[in-house]
Scaffold this motif. Structure first.
Motif, PDB file in Angstrom:
ATOM      1  N   LEU A  18       0.897  -1.146   0.000  1.00  0.00           N
ATOM      2  CA  LEU A  18       0.000   0.000   0.000  1.00  0.00           C
ATOM      3  C   LEU A  18       0.936   1.197   0.000  1.00  0.00           C
ATOM      4  CD1 LEU A  18      -2.449  -1.091   2.861  1.00  0.00           C
ATOM      5  CD2 LEU A  18      -2.792  -1.290   0.391  1.00  0.00           C
ATOM      6  N   SER A  21       1.689   3.196   3.311  1.00  0.00           N
ATOM      7  CA  SER A  21       1.879   2.511   4.592  1.00  0.00           C
ATOM      8  C   SER A  21       3.280   2.732   5.158  1.00  0.00           C
ATOM      9  CB  SER A  21       1.642   1.013   4.404  1.00  0.00           C
ATOM     10  OG  SER A  21       2.251   0.289   5.450  1.00  0.00           O
ATOM     11  N   HIS A  22       3.337   3.064   6.447  1.00  0.00           N
ATOM     12  CA  HIS A  22       4.647   3.284   7.075  1.00  0.00           C
ATOM     13  C   HIS A  22       5.390   1.963   7.297  1.00  0.00           C
ATOM     14  CE1 HIS A  22       1.827   2.429  10.172  1.00  0.00           C
ATOM     15  NE2 HIS A  22       2.397   3.037  11.181  1.00  0.00           N
ATOM     16  N   TYR A  23       4.647   0.861   7.460  1.00  0.00           N
ATOM     17  CA  TYR A  23       5.331  -0.442   7.569  1.00  0.00           C
ATOM     18  C   TYR A  23       5.952  -0.820   6.217  1.00  0.00           C
ATOM     19  CZ  TYR A  23       3.054  -1.313  12.115  1.00  0.00           C
ATOM     20  OH  TYR A  23       2.639  -1.240  13.427  1.00  0.00           O
ATOM     21  N   LYS A  48      -7.621  -7.094  -1.718  1.00  0.00           N
ATOM     22  CA  LYS A  48      -6.355  -7.817  -1.510  1.00  0.00           C
ATOM     23  C   LYS A  48      -6.234  -9.026  -2.433  1.00  0.00           C
ATOM     24  CE  LYS A  48      -5.994  -6.803   3.442  1.00  0.00           C
ATOM     25  NZ  LYS A  48      -5.869  -7.383   4.769  1.00  0.00           N
ATOM     26  N   THR A  59      -1.173  -9.017   5.365  1.00  0.00           N
ATOM     27  CA  THR A  59      -0.893  -7.618   5.676  1.00  0.00           C
ATOM     28  C   THR A  59       0.260  -7.138   4.803  1.00  0.00           C
ATOM     29  OG1 THR A  59       0.559  -8.333   7.475  1.00  0.00           O
ATOM     30  CG2 THR A  59      -1.684  -7.692   8.081  1.00  0.00           C
ATOM     31  N   PHE A  60       0.396  -5.828   4.769  1.00  0.00           N
ATOM     32  CA  PHE A  60       1.443  -5.199   3.948  1.00  0.00           C
ATOM     33  C   PHE A  60       2.438  -4.522   4.875  1.00  0.00           C
ATOM     34  CE2 PHE A  60      -2.686  -5.124   1.971  1.00  0.00           C
ATOM     35  CZ  PHE A  60      -2.450  -5.967   0.902  1.00  0.00           C
ATOM     36  N   PRO A  61       3.706  -4.669   4.582  1.00  0.00           N
ATOM     37  CA  PRO A  61       4.322  -5.224   3.390  1.00  0.00           C
ATOM     38  C   PRO A  61       4.268  -6.758   3.363  1.00  0.00           C
ATOM     39  CG  PRO A  61       5.989  -4.734   5.028  1.00  0.00           C
ATOM     40  CD  PRO A  61       4.701  -4.217   5.576  1.00  0.00           C
ATOM     41  N   ASP A  74       4.963  -9.200   7.301  1.00  0.00           N
ATOM     42  CA  ASP A  74       5.450  -8.724   8.602  1.00  0.00           C
ATOM     43  C   ASP A  74       6.841  -8.100   8.446  1.00  0.00           C
ATOM     44  OD1 ASP A  74       5.116  -8.072  11.186  1.00  0.00           O
ATOM     45  OD2 ASP A  74       4.972 -10.100  11.956  1.00  0.00           O
ATOM     46  N   SER A  75       6.891  -6.803   8.627  1.00  0.00           N
ATOM     47  CA  SER A  75       8.087  -6.051   8.223  1.00  0.00           C
ATOM     48  C   SER A  75       9.384  -6.477   8.908  1.00  0.00           C
ATOM     49  CB  SER A  75       7.836  -4.546   8.432  1.00  0.00           C
ATOM     50  OG  SER A  75       7.500  -4.283   9.776  1.00  0.00           O
ATOM     51  N   ASP A 110       7.124  -1.979  16.322  1.00  0.00           N
ATOM     52  CA  ASP A 110       6.028  -2.473  15.458  1.00  0.00           C
ATOM     53  C   ASP A 110       4.733  -2.608  16.254  1.00  0.00           C
ATOM     54  OD1 ASP A 110       7.819  -2.803  13.402  1.00  0.00           O
ATOM     55  OD2 ASP A 110       7.957  -4.989  13.570  1.00  0.00           O
ATOM     56  N   ARG A 118      -0.347   5.022  13.529  1.00  0.00           N
ATOM     57  CA  ARG A 118      -1.351   4.795  12.484  1.00  0.00           C
ATOM     58  C   ARG A 118      -2.722   5.271  12.971  1.00  0.00           C
ATOM     59  NH1 ARG A 118      -1.642  -1.200  10.396  1.00  0.00           N
ATOM     60  NH2 ARG A 118      -2.442  -1.720  12.445  1.00  0.00           N
ATOM     61  N   PHE A 167      -9.832   0.142  13.495  1.00  0.00           N
ATOM     62  CA  PHE A 167      -8.667   0.500  14.324  1.00  0.00           C
ATOM     63  C   PHE A 167      -9.044   1.228  15.617  1.00  0.00           C
ATOM     64  CE2 PHE A 167      -7.039   0.362   9.904  1.00  0.00           C
ATOM     65  CZ  PHE A 167      -6.076  -0.623  10.050  1.00  0.00           C
ATOM     66  N   ALA A 291       5.600  -9.499  16.403  1.00  0.00           N
ATOM     67  CA  ALA A 291       4.949  -8.189  16.545  1.00  0.00           C
ATOM     68  C   ALA A 291       3.444  -8.390  16.715  1.00  0.00           C
ATOM     69  CB  ALA A 291       5.222  -7.345  15.304  1.00  0.00           C
ATOM     70  N   ASN A 293      -0.520  -6.872  16.329  1.00  0.00           N
ATOM     71  CA  ASN A 293      -1.259  -5.976  15.449  1.00  0.00           C
ATOM     72  C   ASN A 293      -2.579  -5.624  16.122  1.00  0.00           C
ATOM     73  OD1 ASN A 293      -1.953  -4.452  13.178  1.00  0.00           O
ATOM     74  ND2 ASN A 293      -1.064  -5.944  11.786  1.00  0.00           N
ATOM     75  N   ILE A 295      -5.584  -4.847  14.198  1.00  0.00           N
ATOM     76  CA  ILE A 295      -6.641  -4.769  13.182  1.00  0.00           C
ATOM     77  C   ILE A 295      -7.851  -5.587  13.655  1.00  0.00           C
ATOM     78  CG2 ILE A 295      -7.265  -5.344  10.803  1.00  0.00           C
ATOM     79  CD1 ILE A 295      -4.324  -4.999  10.046  1.00  0.00           C
TER      80      ILE A 295
HETATM   81  N1  LIG Z   1       3.269  -5.998  12.045  1.00  0.00           N
HETATM   82  C1  LIG Z   1       2.967  -5.771  10.642  1.00  0.00           C
HETATM   83  C2  LIG Z   1       1.900  -4.710  10.494  1.00  0.00           C
HETATM   84  C3  LIG Z   1       1.473  -4.549   9.041  1.00  0.00           C
HETATM   85  C4  LIG Z   1       0.145  -3.843   8.886  1.00  0.00           C
HETATM   86  O1  LIG Z   1      -0.699  -3.792   9.807  1.00  0.00           O
HETATM   87  N2  LIG Z   1      -0.052  -3.290   7.688  1.00  0.00           N
HETATM   88  C5  LIG Z   1      -1.289  -2.633   7.356  1.00  0.00           C
HETATM   89  C6  LIG Z   1      -1.006  -1.420   6.496  1.00  0.00           C
HETATM   90  S1  LIG Z   1      -0.251  -0.132   7.471  1.00  0.00           S
HETATM   91  C7  LIG Z   1      -2.169  -3.585   6.589  1.00  0.00           C
HETATM   92  O2  LIG Z   1      -1.695  -4.523   6.001  1.00  0.00           O
HETATM   93  N3  LIG Z   1      -3.478  -3.345   6.593  1.00  0.00           N
HETATM   94  C8  LIG Z   1      -4.376  -4.171   5.858  1.00  0.00           C
HETATM   95  C9  LIG Z   1      -5.706  -4.303   6.523  1.00  0.00           C
HETATM   96  O3  LIG Z   1      -6.054  -3.453   7.357  1.00  0.00           O
HETATM   97  O4  LIG Z   1      -6.399  -5.265   6.203  1.00  0.00           O
HETATM   98  C10 LIG Z   1       4.261  -5.369   9.943  1.00  0.00           C
HETATM   99  O5  LIG Z   1       5.217  -4.963  10.634  1.00  0.00           O
HETATM  100  O6  LIG Z   1       4.346  -5.530   8.720  1.00  0.00           O
END
Ligand SMILES: N[C@@H](CCC(=O)N[C@@H](CS)C(=O)NCC(=O)O)C(=O)O
Length: 332
Positions: A18, A21-23, A48, A59-61, A74-75, A110, A118, A167, A291, A293, A295
């Motif tokens: 994305l 995205s900061h990740y 997706k 998830t991205f990246p 997972d970054s 993370d 975010r 979120f 890490a 999350n 979401i």
């Molecule tokens: N711990 C993960 C966090 C990745 C993450 O949450 N990415 C978000 C974008 S900032 C995402 O994939 N969001 C997709 C969604 O909300 O379904 C990492 O470090 O990559």
């Protein structure tokens, strides 16, 4: 499979991303630092479909190494994988103690900074200019229809509601997000003033993690104006410059333009008081293995029940509208 990369060489790494995205930026930075060939693949955030067939967290990246066949998201694990598979231009320290320290910084950031920043970045967009959401999330849906003026305004409450519930932006106050983040960042700023880097006095993946995950806070006045965090943002700017990173993501420019037009921004967090002091440690957690999350899955009822949460955030968040003061971050 071999694909042409953005640099014109032969790509080894495909990065599903994305754009904002900061990740994702964290991994882009690591790929560039390691001088690996890579190509980015933009993904439609809602469907997706480009990554559904991959057997890892959606998830991205997310990367696919076309040389080894490895696919992973997972970054931090991605960066560790890249460092172990392609050791040139190492990003994790060779010394085992420092290596573990860098790794723990990455997982901790993370799981805390990345998630909180975010939350507050999106909150700021929803409070001030929610029409940006369609440009971020739906730039190409229906031939770019929703990115157009008028349609953007229609899409904003729908996207804003989905994101708010996903979120928990409407619970920022109850969850103490501003307080937790401030408590985490103040000692980090002090450490960087002293040591220059997070681990071992040298640049590492831990610094990439911190500088990237701080990005959304650049639009959050409470942080970017905070007198005791100026050195932290100056440190971040200096790293961006030294490493040729984008100075500002497009959404930052859009938010700034909106503020300049309206001469207003949402700045003062009414329930936080300067003289109150900040709660001590936020993240006393023991060493992490993975890490976390935050979401929350979407459900079909979200839109129906979520609208009041969105409207509360938009109009009654407790973050006061004030006269806009342009923030000039001075690199130290
Ligand atoms: N711990 C993960 C966090 C990745 C993450 O949450 N990415 C978000 C974008 S900032 C995402 O994939 N969001 C997709 C969604 O909300 O379904 C990492 O470090 O990559």
């Amino acid at each position: 499979m071999v694909v042409r990369s953005h640099k014109g060489g032969w790509a080894m790494i495909e990065l599903y991303k994305l754009q904002w995205s900061h990740y994702v930026e964290k991994v882009r930075w690591a790929l560039d630092f390691k001088k690996l060939d890579w190509r980015g693949i933009d993904v439609v955030a809602f469907t997706k479909k480009e990554i559904r067939h991959f057997d890892c967290a959606q998830t991205f990246p997310l990367i696919r190494d076309t040389r080894t066949g490895v696919t992973m998201s997972d970054s931090s694990p991605i960066i560790r994988y890249l460092d172990e598979t392609y050791p040139r231009h190492a990003l994790l320290p060779a010394d085992p103690v420092e290596r573990e320290a860098a790794w723990q910084w990455m997982l901790r950031l993370d799981s805390t900074l990345g998630l909180h920043a975010r939350r507050l970045g999106y909150t700021q967009i929803i409070m001030e200019c929610p029409t940006i959401l369609a440009q971020l999330f739906m730039p190409n849906v229906c031939g770019g229809l929703f990115a157009r003026r008028g349609w953007r305004a229609l899409a904003a409450p729908v996207l804003g509601t989905l994101l708010t519930l996903r979120f928990r932006f409407h619970r920022n106050r109850e969850d103490g997000v501003y307080e937790a983040l401030e408590a985490q960042l103040l000692p980090i700023a002090a450490q960087l003033e002293r040591d220059g880097f997070l681990v071992g006095g040298r640049f590492s993946a831990a610094d990439i993690t911190l500088a990237s995950l701080l990005r959304p806070l650049r639009i959050v006045p409470h942080f970017v104006q905070h007198p005791r965090l100026q050195s932290l943002f100056a440190w971040q700017e200096r790293l961006f410059r030294e490493h040729g990173r984008e100075a500002a993501f497009p959404y930052e420019a859009m938010v700034r333009a909106k503020r300049e037009r309206s001469r207003r921004w949402r700045a003062r967090v009414s329930w936080m008081h300067a003289d109150r002091g900040v709660a001590s440690a936020v993240d006393g957690a023991a060493d992490r293995q993975v890490a976390q999350n935050d979401i929350h899955p979407n459900s079909r009822w979200m839109l129906l029940f979520g609208l009041p949460a969105y409207l509360k955030l938009r109009w009654f968040s407790g973050v006061a509208r004030e006269r806009y003061m342009s923030v000039v971050l001075v690199a130290g």
